[in-house]
Motif scaffolding. Structure first.
Motif, mmCIF file in Angstrom:
data_model
loop_
_atom_site.group_PDB
_atom_site.id
_atom_site.type_symbol
_atom_site.label_atom_id
_atom_site.label_comp_id
_atom_site.label_asym_id
_atom_site.label_seq_id
_atom_site.Cartn_x
_atom_site.Cartn_y
_atom_site.Cartn_z
ATOM 1 N N LYS A 64 6.513 13.501 15.662
ATOM 2 C CA LYS A 64 5.245 14.026 16.107
ATOM 3 C C LYS A 64 4.048 14.903 15.972
ATOM 4 C CE LYS A 64 4.836 18.160 12.700
ATOM 5 N NZ LYS A 64 5.496 18.735 11.224
ATOM 6 N N TYR A 65 4.349 12.915 15.503
ATOM 7 C CA TYR A 65 2.170 12.454 15.906
ATOM 8 C C TYR A 65 2.202 11.963 16.887
ATOM 9 C CZ TYR A 65 2.288 16.201 11.852
ATOM 10 O OH TYR A 65 2.083 17.921 11.428
ATOM 11 N N LYS A 66 2.116 11.680 17.829
ATOM 12 C CA LYS A 66 1.849 10.870 18.462
ATOM 13 C C LYS A 66 -0.074 10.060 19.820
ATOM 14 C CE LYS A 66 5.833 11.913 21.945
ATOM 15 N NZ LYS A 66 6.108 12.104 23.941
ATOM 16 N N ILE A 67 -0.006 8.287 18.826
ATOM 17 C CA ILE A 67 -1.140 8.478 18.219
ATOM 18 C C ILE A 67 -0.613 6.907 19.092
ATOM 19 C CG2 ILE A 67 -1.651 8.852 16.584
ATOM 20 C CD1 ILE A 67 -1.662 6.837 14.785
ATOM 21 N N TYR A 68 -1.734 5.504 19.697
ATOM 22 C CA TYR A 68 -1.626 4.593 19.960
ATOM 23 C C TYR A 68 -3.441 3.794 19.268
ATOM 24 C CZ TYR A 68 -1.536 0.487 22.861
ATOM 25 O OH TYR A 68 -1.297 -1.013 23.651
ATOM 26 N N TYR A 69 -2.583 3.081 18.087
ATOM 27 C CA TYR A 69 -3.161 3.032 17.437
ATOM 28 C C TYR A 69 -3.240 1.185 17.344
ATOM 29 C CZ TYR A 69 -6.619 1.586 13.052
ATOM 30 O OH TYR A 69 -7.184 1.712 12.062
ATOM 31 N N ASP A 70 -4.178 0.146 18.021
ATOM 32 C CA ASP A 70 -4.265 -1.164 18.529
ATOM 33 C C ASP A 70 -4.842 -1.681 17.699
ATOM 34 O OD1 ASP A 70 -6.577 -0.046 19.884
ATOM 35 O OD2 ASP A 70 -5.668 -1.934 21.109
ATOM 36 N N ARG A 71 -5.809 -0.823 17.119
ATOM 37 C CA ARG A 71 -7.265 -1.773 15.728
ATOM 38 C C ARG A 71 -6.399 -3.017 15.022
ATOM 39 N NH1 ARG A 71 -12.356 0.936 13.007
ATOM 40 N NH2 ARG A 71 -13.868 -1.086 12.740
ATOM 41 N N LEU A 72 -5.237 -1.994 14.351
ATOM 42 C CA LEU A 72 -4.952 -3.641 13.373
ATOM 43 C C LEU A 72 -4.257 -5.035 14.314
ATOM 44 C CD1 LEU A 72 -4.134 -4.486 10.846
ATOM 45 C CD2 LEU A 72 -1.543 -3.251 10.977
ATOM 46 N N LYS A 73 -4.295 -4.761 15.085
ATOM 47 C CA LYS A 73 -3.422 -6.295 15.918
ATOM 48 C C LYS A 73 -4.757 -6.713 16.624
ATOM 49 C CE LYS A 73 -1.603 -7.068 20.421
ATOM 50 N NZ LYS A 73 -1.320 -6.629 21.791
ATOM 51 N N PHE A 113 -5.194 2.947 6.432
ATOM 52 C CA PHE A 113 -5.332 4.207 7.211
ATOM 53 C C PHE A 113 -3.503 4.376 7.770
ATOM 54 C CE2 PHE A 113 -5.310 5.125 11.674
ATOM 55 C CZ PHE A 113 -5.655 6.218 11.639
ATOM 56 N N LEU A 114 -3.061 3.063 7.391
ATOM 57 C CA LEU A 114 -1.694 3.712 8.576
ATOM 58 C C LEU A 114 -0.659 4.262 7.240
ATOM 59 C CD1 LEU A 114 -1.337 0.233 10.663
ATOM 60 C CD2 LEU A 114 -1.095 3.067 11.233
ATOM 61 N N ALA A 115 -0.915 3.398 6.140
ATOM 62 C CA ALA A 115 -0.055 3.521 4.483
ATOM 63 C C ALA A 115 0.131 5.103 4.579
ATOM 64 C CB ALA A 115 -0.930 2.802 3.639
ATOM 65 N N ALA A 124 -11.863 -9.096 7.059
ATOM 66 C CA ALA A 124 -11.279 -8.827 6.452
ATOM 67 C C ALA A 124 -10.758 -7.121 6.355
ATOM 68 C CB ALA A 124 -10.922 -9.686 5.227
ATOM 69 N N ASP A 125 -12.279 -6.841 5.628
ATOM 70 C CA ASP A 125 -12.526 -5.528 5.576
ATOM 71 C C ASP A 125 -12.738 -4.628 6.144
ATOM 72 O OD1 ASP A 125 -13.715 -6.084 2.499
ATOM 73 O OD2 ASP A 125 -15.762 -6.276 3.936
ATOM 74 N N GLU A 126 -12.205 -4.855 7.070
ATOM 75 C CA GLU A 126 -11.711 -4.116 8.510
ATOM 76 C C GLU A 126 -10.378 -4.342 8.502
ATOM 77 O OE1 GLU A 126 -11.991 -3.937 13.150
ATOM 78 O OE2 GLU A 126 -12.476 -5.544 12.456
ATOM 79 N N ILE A 127 -9.607 -5.396 8.719
ATOM 80 C CA ILE A 127 -7.876 -5.104 8.106
ATOM 81 C C ILE A 127 -7.700 -4.379 6.966
ATOM 82 C CG2 ILE A 127 -5.987 -6.844 7.560
ATOM 83 C CD1 ILE A 127 -7.869 -8.729 8.907
ATOM 84 N N LYS A 128 -8.489 -4.446 6.433
ATOM 85 C CA LYS A 128 -8.111 -3.279 4.917
ATOM 86 C C LYS A 128 -8.954 -2.071 4.739
ATOM 87 C CE LYS A 128 -9.010 -3.008 -0.207
ATOM 88 N NZ LYS A 128 -10.152 -3.856 -1.298
ATOM 89 N N GLY A 129 -9.209 -1.573 5.923
ATOM 90 C CA GLY A 129 -9.150 -0.438 6.160
ATOM 91 C C GLY A 129 -7.916 0.354 7.253
ATOM 92 N N CYS A 130 -7.758 -0.643 7.960
ATOM 93 C CA CYS A 130 -6.521 -0.448 8.934
ATOM 94 C C CYS A 130 -5.556 0.106 8.392
ATOM 95 C CB CYS A 130 -6.543 -1.340 9.564
ATOM 96 S SG CYS A 130 -7.594 -1.632 11.426
ATOM 97 N N ILE A 131 -5.154 -1.122 7.485
ATOM 98 C CA ILE A 131 -3.468 -0.923 6.081
ATOM 99 C C ILE A 131 -3.559 0.815 5.923
ATOM 100 C CG2 ILE A 131 -2.931 -1.734 4.670
ATOM 101 C CD1 ILE A 131 -3.054 -4.739 5.518
ATOM 102 N N ARG A 145 0.776 -1.389 0.018
ATOM 103 C CA ARG A 145 0.003 0.469 0.165
ATOM 104 C C ARG A 145 0.829 1.108 0.062
ATOM 105 N NH1 ARG A 145 -4.954 1.326 -1.680
ATOM 106 N NH2 ARG A 145 -5.964 3.180 -0.467
ATOM 107 N N VAL A 146 1.566 0.876 0.637
ATOM 108 C CA VAL A 146 2.705 2.675 0.830
ATOM 109 C C VAL A 146 3.481 2.552 -0.754
ATOM 110 C CG1 VAL A 146 5.404 3.355 1.432
ATOM 111 C CG2 VAL A 146 3.055 1.958 3.018
#
Length: 441
Positions: A258-267, A326-328, A317-324, A236-237
Protein backbone atom coordinates in the motif's frame (compact mmCIF):
# COMPACT_ATOMS: atom_id res chain seq x y z
CA UNK A 1 4.39 -25.24 31.50
CA UNK A 2 0.71 -24.39 30.91
CA UNK A 3 -1.79 -23.63 33.66
CA UNK A 4 1.13 -22.33 35.71
CA UNK A 5 0.76 -20.17 38.80
CA UNK A 6 3.07 -17.84 40.77
CA UNK A 7 3.86 -20.86 42.98
CA UNK A 8 5.31 -22.68 39.95
CA UNK A 9 7.48 -19.68 39.17
CA UNK A 10 8.67 -19.65 42.80
CA UNK A 11 9.61 -23.34 42.65
CA UNK A 12 11.56 -22.82 39.42
CA UNK A 13 13.44 -19.77 40.73
CA UNK A 14 14.22 -21.47 44.05
CA UNK A 15 15.75 -24.42 42.22
CA UNK A 16 17.91 -22.04 40.17
CA UNK A 17 19.06 -20.11 43.24
CA UNK A 18 20.00 -23.31 45.05
CA UNK A 19 22.60 -23.81 42.32
CA UNK A 20 24.01 -20.28 42.58
CA UNK A 21 27.55 -19.51 43.68
CA UNK A 22 26.49 -16.55 45.79
CA UNK A 23 27.07 -16.40 49.52
CA UNK A 24 23.88 -14.36 49.97
CA UNK A 25 21.03 -16.09 51.83
CA UNK A 26 18.42 -17.74 49.62
CA UNK A 27 14.85 -16.77 50.54
CA UNK A 28 12.55 -19.64 51.55
CA UNK A 29 9.81 -20.87 49.27
CA UNK A 30 7.06 -19.07 51.20
CA UNK A 31 8.78 -15.70 50.63
CA UNK A 32 9.22 -16.27 46.90
CA UNK A 33 5.64 -17.40 46.53
CA UNK A 34 4.35 -14.33 48.39
CA UNK A 35 6.61 -12.03 46.34
CA UNK A 36 5.50 -13.37 42.96
CA UNK A 37 1.84 -13.70 43.90
CA UNK A 38 1.63 -10.08 45.08
CA UNK A 39 3.35 -8.81 41.94
CA UNK A 40 1.18 -11.03 39.74
CA UNK A 41 -2.07 -9.60 41.12
CA UNK A 42 -0.67 -6.05 41.20
CA UNK A 43 -0.06 -6.34 37.45
CA UNK A 44 -3.82 -6.60 36.94
CA UNK A 45 -4.51 -3.27 38.61
CA UNK A 46 -4.47 0.20 37.10
CA UNK A 47 -3.48 3.58 38.49
CA UNK A 48 -4.91 6.68 36.80
CA UNK A 49 -6.07 4.38 33.97
CA UNK A 50 -2.52 3.11 33.36
CA UNK A 51 -1.45 -0.50 33.73
CA UNK A 52 1.03 -1.18 36.50
CA UNK A 53 4.64 -1.42 35.38
CA UNK A 54 7.29 -1.80 38.05
CA UNK A 55 10.59 -3.53 38.85
CA UNK A 56 11.53 -4.82 42.28
CA UNK A 57 14.93 -5.95 43.52
CA UNK A 58 15.30 -8.39 46.39
CA UNK A 59 18.09 -6.73 48.39
CA UNK A 60 19.08 -6.83 52.07
CA UNK A 61 18.97 -3.37 53.74
CA UNK A 62 21.52 -4.54 56.32
CA UNK A 63 24.04 -5.47 53.64
CA UNK A 64 22.96 -3.96 50.31
CA UNK A 65 26.44 -3.81 48.79
CA UNK A 66 28.47 -6.78 50.11
CA UNK A 67 31.23 -6.62 47.48
CA UNK A 68 31.67 -3.09 46.12
CA UNK A 69 34.21 -2.71 43.30
CA UNK A 70 37.56 -1.07 43.88
CA UNK A 71 36.75 1.62 41.35
CA UNK A 72 33.15 2.88 41.42
CA UNK A 73 31.97 4.20 38.06
CA UNK A 74 29.88 7.34 37.99
CA UNK A 75 26.73 5.61 36.70
CA UNK A 76 26.75 2.81 39.31
CA UNK A 77 23.50 2.12 41.18
CA UNK A 78 22.73 3.43 44.65
CA UNK A 79 19.90 2.83 47.13
CA UNK A 80 17.79 5.72 48.40
CA UNK A 81 16.19 4.63 51.67
CA UNK A 82 12.70 5.54 52.84
CA UNK A 83 12.39 6.94 56.36
CA UNK A 84 10.01 4.10 57.18
CA UNK A 85 9.55 0.65 55.73
CA UNK A 86 6.32 -0.02 53.88
CA UNK A 87 4.45 -3.28 53.81
CA UNK A 88 4.78 -5.11 50.49
CA UNK A 89 1.15 -4.94 49.39
CA UNK A 90 -0.68 -4.52 46.12
CA UNK A 91 -1.92 -1.10 47.23
CA UNK A 92 1.60 0.20 48.00
CA UNK A 93 3.00 -1.26 44.78
CA UNK A 94 0.30 0.43 42.73
CA UNK A 95 0.97 3.83 44.35
CA UNK A 96 4.76 3.60 44.10
CA UNK A 97 4.70 2.38 40.50
CA UNK A 98 3.82 5.92 39.35
CA UNK A 99 7.08 7.19 40.87
CA UNK A 100 9.28 4.30 39.76
CA UNK A 101 9.48 3.95 35.99
CA UNK A 102 10.87 0.40 35.52
CA UNK A 103 13.19 1.63 32.76
CA UNK A 104 15.04 3.83 35.26
CA UNK A 105 14.15 2.72 38.80
CA UNK A 106 13.72 -0.37 40.93
CA UNK A 107 12.00 -0.78 44.30
CA UNK A 108 14.21 -2.26 47.04
CA UNK A 109 12.34 -5.13 48.72
CA UNK A 110 13.29 -7.60 51.47
CA UNK A 111 11.77 -9.80 54.17
CA UNK A 112 11.95 -9.94 57.97
CA UNK A 113 12.41 -12.85 60.36
CA UNK A 114 8.66 -13.32 60.58
CA UNK A 115 8.50 -13.84 56.80
CA UNK A 116 6.92 -10.49 55.98
CA UNK A 117 7.99 -8.68 52.82
CA UNK A 118 8.52 -4.92 52.92
CA UNK A 119 9.63 -2.07 50.65
CA UNK A 120 12.52 -0.12 52.13
CA UNK A 121 13.87 2.08 49.34
CA UNK A 122 14.42 2.81 45.66
CA UNK A 123 17.40 2.00 43.41
CA UNK A 124 18.48 4.47 40.74
CA UNK A 125 20.50 4.21 37.50
CA UNK A 126 18.48 1.23 36.21
CA UNK A 127 18.39 2.90 32.80
CA UNK A 128 21.85 1.50 32.02
CA UNK A 129 20.62 -2.02 32.74
CA UNK A 130 17.70 -1.64 30.36
CA UNK A 131 19.90 -0.03 27.71
CA UNK A 132 22.17 -3.07 27.68
CA UNK A 133 19.27 -5.54 27.54
CA UNK A 134 17.89 -3.63 24.54
CA UNK A 135 21.24 -3.46 22.68
CA UNK A 136 21.54 0.29 23.19
CA UNK A 137 24.74 -0.04 25.22
CA UNK A 138 27.84 -2.14 24.62
CA UNK A 139 28.53 -2.92 28.27
CA UNK A 140 26.27 -3.99 31.12
CA UNK A 141 26.37 -2.40 34.53
CA UNK A 142 26.70 -4.40 37.73
CA UNK A 143 23.36 -5.39 39.24
CA UNK A 144 22.30 -4.96 42.89
CA UNK A 145 20.69 -7.50 45.19
CA UNK A 146 19.86 -11.14 44.62
CA UNK A 147 17.54 -10.82 41.59
CA UNK A 148 15.09 -8.49 39.86
CA UNK A 149 11.43 -9.02 38.97
CA UNK A 150 9.99 -6.96 36.12
CA UNK A 151 6.26 -6.35 35.68
CA UNK A 152 5.54 -4.81 32.29
CA UNK A 153 2.23 -6.36 31.24
CA UNK A 154 -0.90 -7.90 32.70
CA UNK A 155 -0.06 -11.13 34.55
CA UNK A 156 3.50 -11.13 33.23
CA UNK A 157 6.57 -11.46 35.47
CA UNK A 158 10.20 -11.64 34.30
CA UNK A 159 12.74 -12.85 36.86
CA UNK A 160 16.34 -11.88 36.09
CA UNK A 161 19.54 -12.89 37.84
CA UNK A 162 22.23 -10.44 36.69
CA UNK A 163 21.54 -10.50 32.93
CA UNK A 164 20.18 -14.04 32.79
CA UNK A 165 16.45 -14.58 32.45
CA UNK A 166 15.57 -17.23 35.03
CA UNK A 167 11.97 -17.52 33.83
CA UNK A 168 8.89 -15.65 32.66
CA UNK A 169 5.37 -16.23 33.91
CA UNK A 170 3.01 -14.99 31.21
CA UNK A 171 -0.53 -15.25 32.53
CA UNK A 172 -0.86 -19.03 32.90
CA UNK A 173 2.27 -20.12 31.02
CA UNK A 174 5.70 -20.57 32.62
CA UNK A 175 8.51 -20.02 30.11
CA UNK A 176 11.83 -21.24 31.57
CA UNK A 177 13.87 -20.04 28.59
CA UNK A 178 13.60 -18.30 25.25
CA UNK A 179 14.73 -19.75 21.93
CA UNK A 180 17.88 -18.10 20.63
CA UNK A 181 16.90 -18.58 16.99
CA UNK A 182 18.97 -15.60 15.84
CA UNK A 183 22.22 -17.19 17.04
CA UNK A 184 21.84 -20.86 16.08
CA UNK A 185 19.66 -22.86 13.72
CA UNK A 186 17.95 -22.21 10.36
CA UNK A 187 16.79 -18.65 11.17
CA UNK A 188 20.33 -17.72 12.18
CA UNK A 189 21.67 -19.13 8.90
CA UNK A 190 19.24 -16.98 6.92
CA UNK A 191 20.23 -13.80 8.75
CA UNK A 192 23.95 -14.51 8.47
CA UNK A 193 23.50 -15.10 4.74
CA UNK A 194 21.55 -11.85 4.48
CA UNK A 195 24.50 -10.07 6.11
CA UNK A 196 26.59 -11.10 3.09
CA UNK A 197 26.70 -7.62 1.59
CA UNK A 198 27.93 -6.18 4.90
CA UNK A 199 30.68 -8.79 5.13
CA UNK A 200 31.78 -8.14 1.54
CA UNK A 201 31.97 -4.41 2.26
CA UNK A 202 34.07 -5.05 5.37
CA UNK A 203 36.39 -7.35 3.42
CA UNK A 204 37.08 -4.58 0.91
CA UNK A 205 37.39 -2.01 3.67
CA UNK A 206 40.00 -4.08 5.50
CA UNK A 207 41.98 -4.69 2.33
CA UNK A 208 42.03 -0.97 1.64
CA UNK A 209 42.41 0.57 5.11
CA UNK A 210 43.79 -2.21 7.33
CA UNK A 211 45.52 -4.79 5.10
CA UNK A 212 47.21 -6.38 8.12
CA UNK A 213 43.80 -7.45 9.48
CA UNK A 214 42.25 -10.84 8.70
CA UNK A 215 38.54 -10.67 7.86
CA UNK A 216 37.95 -13.98 9.66
CA UNK A 217 38.59 -12.13 12.92
CA UNK A 218 35.70 -9.76 12.14
CA UNK A 219 33.12 -12.06 10.57
CA UNK A 220 31.37 -12.87 13.86
CA UNK A 221 31.27 -9.16 14.64
CA UNK A 222 29.48 -8.48 11.34
CA UNK A 223 26.96 -11.29 11.88
CA UNK A 224 26.31 -10.15 15.45
CA UNK A 225 25.76 -6.54 14.40
CA UNK A 226 23.27 -7.59 11.73
CA UNK A 227 21.30 -9.81 14.11
CA UNK A 228 21.44 -7.18 16.85
CA UNK A 229 19.87 -4.63 14.49
CA UNK A 230 16.91 -6.90 13.74
CA UNK A 231 16.50 -7.67 17.46
CA UNK A 232 16.36 -3.96 18.25
CA UNK A 233 13.71 -3.43 15.57
CA UNK A 234 11.56 -6.22 17.04
CA UNK A 235 11.95 -4.83 20.55
CA UNK A 236 10.81 -1.44 19.32
CA UNK A 237 7.76 -2.96 17.62
CA UNK A 238 6.90 -4.85 20.82
CA UNK A 239 6.85 -1.58 22.75
CA UNK A 240 3.96 -0.27 20.63
CA UNK A 241 1.68 -3.11 21.81
CA UNK A 242 -0.06 -2.86 18.45
CA UNK A 243 1.17 -6.05 16.86
CA UNK A 244 2.60 -6.26 13.39
CA UNK A 245 4.37 -8.35 10.80
CA UNK A 246 7.80 -8.19 9.20
CA UNK A 247 8.61 -10.13 6.04
CA UNK A 248 12.17 -10.55 4.76
CA UNK A 249 12.20 -11.76 1.16
CA UNK A 250 13.64 -10.95 -2.25
CA UNK A 251 10.40 -12.01 -3.94
CA UNK A 252 7.58 -9.45 -4.24
CA UNK A 253 5.05 -11.73 -5.90
CA UNK A 254 1.65 -12.01 -4.23
CA UNK A 255 2.34 -8.84 -2.21
CA UNK A 256 0.20 -5.72 -2.50
CA UNK A 257 2.27 -2.87 -1.00
CA UNK A 258 0.00 0.00 0.00
CA UNK A 259 2.81 2.43 0.90
CA UNK A 260 5.78 1.79 -1.36
CA UNK A 261 9.13 3.28 -0.36
CA UNK A 262 12.81 2.54 -0.79
CA UNK A 263 14.56 3.09 2.53
CA UNK A 264 18.19 1.96 2.63
CA UNK A 265 19.45 4.29 5.35
CA UNK A 266 19.51 1.54 8.00
CA UNK A 267 21.65 -0.69 5.80
CA UNK A 268 24.09 2.13 5.05
CA UNK A 269 24.27 3.23 8.69
CA UNK A 270 25.05 -0.30 9.90
CA UNK A 271 27.88 -0.51 7.38
CA UNK A 272 29.32 2.84 8.49
CA UNK A 273 29.02 1.82 12.14
CA UNK A 274 30.90 -1.43 11.51
CA UNK A 275 33.76 0.37 9.76
CA UNK A 276 34.15 3.01 12.45
CA UNK A 277 34.02 0.31 15.13
CA UNK A 278 36.97 -1.39 13.45
CA UNK A 279 38.82 1.92 13.13
CA UNK A 280 38.26 2.71 16.80
CA UNK A 281 39.21 -0.74 18.07
CA UNK A 282 42.45 -0.81 16.11
CA UNK A 283 43.36 2.75 17.12
CA UNK A 284 42.83 1.92 20.80
CA UNK A 285 44.78 -1.34 20.48
CA UNK A 286 47.69 0.47 18.83
CA UNK A 287 47.85 3.04 21.63
CA UNK A 288 47.53 0.45 24.41
CA UNK A 289 50.15 -1.80 22.86
CA UNK A 290 52.52 1.14 22.44
CA UNK A 291 52.14 2.24 26.07
CA UNK A 292 52.43 -1.35 27.33
CA UNK A 293 55.87 -1.58 25.72
CA UNK A 294 57.07 1.03 28.18
CA UNK A 295 56.97 4.09 25.94
CA UNK A 296 55.57 7.20 27.60
CA UNK A 297 54.38 9.15 24.57
CA UNK A 298 52.15 8.42 21.58
CA UNK A 299 51.73 9.87 18.14
CA UNK A 300 49.29 12.76 17.89
CA UNK A 301 47.81 11.15 14.77
CA UNK A 302 47.00 7.97 16.71
CA UNK A 303 45.23 9.95 19.40
CA UNK A 304 43.29 12.01 16.86
CA UNK A 305 42.16 8.88 14.99
CA UNK A 306 41.02 7.21 18.19
CA UNK A 307 39.00 10.28 19.17
CA UNK A 308 37.61 10.82 15.66
CA UNK A 309 36.46 7.22 15.19
CA UNK A 310 34.87 7.12 18.64
CA UNK A 311 32.92 10.34 18.03
CA UNK A 312 31.86 9.17 14.57
CA UNK A 313 30.72 5.79 15.86
CA UNK A 314 28.58 7.43 18.56
CA UNK A 315 26.94 9.68 15.97
CA UNK A 316 26.18 6.73 13.69
CA UNK A 317 24.77 4.78 16.66
CA UNK A 318 22.26 7.61 17.11
CA UNK A 319 21.48 7.43 13.39
CA UNK A 320 20.76 3.68 13.64
CA UNK A 321 18.50 4.29 16.64
CA UNK A 322 16.54 6.82 14.61
CA UNK A 323 16.28 4.45 11.62
CA UNK A 324 14.93 1.67 13.84
CA UNK A 325 12.32 3.97 15.38
CA UNK A 326 11.28 5.20 11.92
CA UNK A 327 10.81 1.66 10.58
CA UNK A 328 9.17 0.24 13.70
CA UNK A 329 6.44 2.88 13.56
CA UNK A 330 5.41 1.55 10.12
CA UNK A 331 4.16 -1.67 11.73
CA UNK A 332 1.41 0.32 13.46
CA UNK A 333 -0.37 0.47 10.10
CA UNK A 334 -2.33 -2.68 9.28
CA UNK A 335 -0.28 -4.86 7.01
CA UNK A 336 3.29 -6.10 6.78
CA UNK A 337 6.59 -4.20 6.82
CA UNK A 338 8.53 -5.54 3.84
CA UNK A 339 12.32 -5.89 3.67
CA UNK A 340 14.60 -7.42 1.11
CA UNK A 341 17.51 -9.58 2.26
CA UNK A 342 19.76 -6.50 2.58
CA UNK A 343 17.35 -4.96 5.14
CA UNK A 344 16.18 -2.32 2.68
CA UNK A 345 12.54 -1.44 3.33
CA UNK A 346 10.37 -1.72 0.23
CA UNK A 347 7.25 -0.43 1.94
CA UNK A 348 4.65 -1.04 4.61
CA UNK A 349 0.95 -1.76 4.95
CA UNK A 350 1.61 -4.71 2.65
CA UNK A 351 -1.06 -7.36 2.12
CA UNK A 352 0.17 -10.94 1.56
CA UNK A 353 -2.07 -12.51 -1.08
CA UNK A 354 -0.70 -16.06 -1.33
CA UNK A 355 -3.65 -18.42 -0.86
CA UNK A 356 -2.25 -21.95 -0.77
CA UNK A 357 -1.62 -23.03 2.80
CA UNK A 358 -0.03 -26.19 4.23
CA UNK A 359 -2.37 -28.66 5.90
CA UNK A 360 -0.03 -28.71 8.90
CA UNK A 361 2.67 -26.52 10.30
CA UNK A 362 5.33 -27.67 12.75
CA UNK A 363 6.16 -25.91 15.99
CA UNK A 364 9.81 -26.21 16.96
CA UNK A 365 10.66 -26.16 20.70
CA UNK A 366 14.35 -25.83 19.77
CA UNK A 367 16.22 -23.21 17.79
CA UNK A 368 17.71 -25.90 15.56
CA UNK A 369 14.32 -27.40 14.58
CA UNK A 370 15.51 -30.99 14.86
CA UNK A 371 12.96 -33.27 13.12
CA UNK A 372 12.26 -35.43 16.20
CA UNK A 373 11.30 -32.37 18.28
CA UNK A 374 8.76 -30.89 15.85
CA UNK A 375 5.13 -30.72 16.99
CA UNK A 376 2.50 -30.70 14.19
CA UNK A 377 -0.43 -28.33 14.51
CA UNK A 378 -3.29 -26.99 12.38
CA UNK A 379 -2.63 -23.49 10.92
CA UNK A 380 -6.34 -22.73 11.33
CA UNK A 381 -5.70 -22.42 15.07
CA UNK A 382 -4.05 -19.05 14.37
CA UNK A 383 -5.44 -15.64 13.45
CA UNK A 384 -5.56 -13.94 10.07
CA UNK A 385 -2.20 -12.19 10.46
CA UNK A 386 -0.43 -15.46 11.25
CA UNK A 387 -2.21 -17.46 8.54
CA UNK A 388 -1.31 -14.97 5.80
CA UNK A 389 2.35 -15.14 6.85
CA UNK A 390 2.18 -18.96 6.95
CA UNK A 391 0.76 -19.07 3.41
CA UNK A 392 3.35 -16.67 2.02
CA UNK A 393 6.35 -18.42 3.59
CA UNK A 394 4.96 -21.77 2.42
CA UNK A 395 4.58 -20.62 -1.20
CA UNK A 396 7.89 -18.75 -1.35
CA UNK A 397 10.68 -20.79 0.27
CA UNK A 398 13.60 -18.72 1.49
CA UNK A 399 11.33 -16.09 3.01
CA UNK A 400 11.47 -15.34 6.71
CA UNK A 401 8.28 -14.11 8.36
CA UNK A 402 8.06 -12.54 11.82
CA UNK A 403 4.72 -11.87 13.49
CA UNK A 404 4.48 -9.75 16.65
CA UNK A 405 1.25 -10.13 18.63
CA UNK A 406 -0.36 -7.29 20.53
CA UNK A 407 0.76 -8.91 23.78
CA UNK A 408 4.37 -8.88 22.53
CA UNK A 409 4.81 -12.54 21.58
CA UNK A 410 7.04 -13.04 18.54
CA UNK A 411 6.77 -15.99 16.16
CA UNK A 412 9.05 -16.77 13.23
CA UNK A 413 8.06 -18.73 10.10
CA UNK A 414 10.27 -20.41 7.53
CA UNK A 415 9.88 -23.34 5.16
CA UNK A 416 12.40 -26.18 5.44
CA UNK A 417 11.93 -28.70 2.62
CA UNK A 418 8.32 -29.93 2.87
CA UNK A 419 7.60 -28.45 6.32
CA UNK A 420 6.57 -24.96 7.39
CA UNK A 421 8.33 -24.40 10.73
CA UNK A 422 7.17 -22.00 13.43
CA UNK A 423 9.29 -20.85 16.37
CA UNK A 424 7.78 -19.05 19.36
CA UNK A 425 9.10 -17.62 22.65
CA UNK A 426 11.93 -16.01 20.71
CA UNK A 427 14.80 -14.28 22.50
CA UNK A 428 15.17 -10.64 21.47
CA UNK A 429 16.82 -8.98 24.47
CA UNK A 430 20.48 -9.33 25.31
CA UNK A 431 20.16 -11.94 28.06
CA UNK A 432 23.50 -13.37 29.14
CA UNK A 433 24.33 -16.51 31.09
CA UNK A 434 25.39 -15.59 34.61
CA UNK A 435 28.69 -16.97 35.89
CA UNK A 436 27.16 -17.07 39.35
CA UNK A 437 24.68 -19.80 38.41
CA UNK A 438 25.72 -23.41 38.12
CA UNK A 439 24.09 -25.70 35.60
CA UNK A 440 21.49 -28.05 36.97
CA UNK A 441 22.69 -31.61 37.24
Amino acid sequence: MVNAKPKDLALHVLEKLKHSKLSLPIPPMVILEDLFETLFFASMRTEESDLIKVTVTLIDPENPDPRPPREVVAERWSVIRFDEHMEFTIKNLVKLSKASDPSTTSLAVYYNQEGGLYIWGMIDQAIHYQSFLNYESESGSEQPGLFQVLVNDIGTLDVLFDYELLARLKQNVLIPRYLDVFTIGPVSKILKANAGHLKEELKEFLKSEHPEEDFADWENFADGLWIQTLSRLLLRVQNYHHGGGILITNNEQDIDIKYKIYYDRLKLAVSKYAKESINNYLAEWLIEDHLASGKRSISKDWYLEQSRSLFSREQIADEIKGCISFLASHTCVDGVLLFDADMISKGFGAVLKAKKSPRKIYISPTATATPKSLVPTDPLHFGTRHRSMISYCWNYPGSLGLVISQDGDIRAFHRIEDKLIMWENIKTQQFLKSRKLKKNK
